[in-house]
Design a protein around this motif. Structure first.
Motif, mmCIF file in Angstrom:
data_model
loop_
_atom_site.group_PDB
_atom_site.id
_atom_site.type_symbol
_atom_site.label_atom_id
_atom_site.label_comp_id
_atom_site.label_asym_id
_atom_site.label_seq_id
_atom_site.Cartn_x
_atom_site.Cartn_y
_atom_site.Cartn_z
ATOM 1 N N LEU A 63 59.951 49.070 89.211
ATOM 2 C CA LEU A 63 61.103 48.600 89.984
ATOM 3 C C LEU A 63 60.956 47.134 90.371
ATOM 4 C CD1 LEU A 63 61.796 51.706 92.214
ATOM 5 C CD2 LEU A 63 63.326 50.725 90.497
ATOM 6 N N ILE B 61 67.154 53.751 81.268
ATOM 7 C CA ILE B 61 66.987 53.871 82.724
ATOM 8 C C ILE B 61 68.319 54.317 83.300
ATOM 9 C CG2 ILE B 61 66.536 52.640 84.881
ATOM 10 C CD1 ILE B 61 64.712 50.749 83.274
ATOM 11 N N PHE C 180 71.968 52.962 83.386
ATOM 12 C CA PHE C 180 71.845 51.627 83.956
ATOM 13 C C PHE C 180 71.380 50.624 82.903
ATOM 14 C CE2 PHE C 180 69.151 48.488 86.263
ATOM 15 C CZ PHE C 180 70.115 47.947 87.091
ATOM 16 N N LYS D 151 63.883 57.324 84.305
ATOM 17 C CA LYS D 151 63.846 56.888 82.910
ATOM 18 C C LYS D 151 63.636 58.083 82.005
ATOM 19 C CE LYS D 151 58.940 55.796 83.158
ATOM 20 N NZ LYS D 151 57.914 54.797 83.049
ATOM 21 N N GLN E 21 70.517 55.294 86.950
ATOM 22 C CA GLN E 21 70.571 54.880 88.349
ATOM 23 C C GLN E 21 71.648 55.672 89.076
ATOM 24 O OE1 GLN E 21 72.614 51.161 89.578
ATOM 25 N NE2 GLN E 21 70.576 50.469 90.176
ATOM 26 N N TYR F 136 72.576 46.805 83.957
ATOM 27 C CA TYR F 136 71.378 45.957 83.919
ATOM 28 C C TYR F 136 71.700 44.540 83.449
ATOM 29 C CZ TYR F 136 66.859 44.087 82.604
ATOM 30 O OH TYR F 136 65.760 43.280 82.484
ATOM 31 N N HIS G 135 66.237 55.527 90.649
ATOM 32 C CA HIS G 135 66.110 55.174 89.235
ATOM 33 C C HIS G 135 65.226 56.190 88.531
ATOM 34 C CE1 HIS G 135 67.023 51.429 91.334
ATOM 35 N NE2 HIS G 135 67.520 50.983 90.196
#
Length: 171
Positions: free
Chosen positions: A46, A123, A136, A118, A125, A147, A116
């Motif tokens: 992050l 990823i 994201f 993965k 969100q 992003y 968040h």
């Protein structure tokens, strides 16, 4: 009367912050649950994702400075508002920013958090607590990836400073 002004300001800030991650393309798939077999991002991931970057919003920007984890943001042209505070990450996979937001009508404290996760190179969100999960960051990068709005550098402080000067009489 002061409580009504503060409540009104807080509602305006929340509405403005609603644009933070939610003006992504309408075609973007939203989910009530994160993808199966996904895992939360680590704190290090992050910090790499957000550190020393600006999140460009539809009508504003927020900067996540690594130095002392400072957070500075502005939103709204004209009367608008600006916020100053700190950002922090928590496990599992949550980024938050806590800021005092200032506007002509007063000031209000607000905490905003995003989770968040993965899966593979993607990823996902969601805004906490009631947002919906969405992609994201995808690989290869999609044109609607939120992003893409996280840009290296500080694109918030100049406008933040102008708004702060404009509202310097707000207590």
């Amino acid at each position: 009367m002061k409580k009504i002004r503060t409540l009104s300001l807080l509602c305006a800030i929340i509405a403005a912050m609603g644009a933070v991650a939610f003006d992504a393309d309408a075609a973007q798939t939203k989910m009530t649950k994160p993808p199966a077999m996904s895992e939360p991002l680590t704190s290090n991931e992050l910090v790499k994702l957000y550190g020393n970057r600006s999140w460009l919003w539809k009508d504003g920007a927020g900067y996540f400075a690594v130095k002392q984890r400072e957070f500075r943001a502005w939103t709204g042209e004209g009367s608008g508002s600006y916020g100053a505070g700190r950002w922090f990450v928590t496990d599992p996979g949550k980024l938050c920013f806590k800021a005092m937001w200032y506007a002509k009508t007063g000031k209000a404290d607000a905490l905003t958090c995003f989770s968040h996760r993965k899966k593979g190179n993607a990823i996902f969100q969601k805004r906490e607590p009631d947002g919906e999960w969405y992609a994201f960051k995808t690989s290869p990068a999609g044109s609607g990836d939120e992003y893409r709005k996280l840009q290296p550098g500080d694109y918030a402080t100049a406008r933040f400073d102008r708004m702060r000067a404009k509202f310097s009489t707000v207590k």
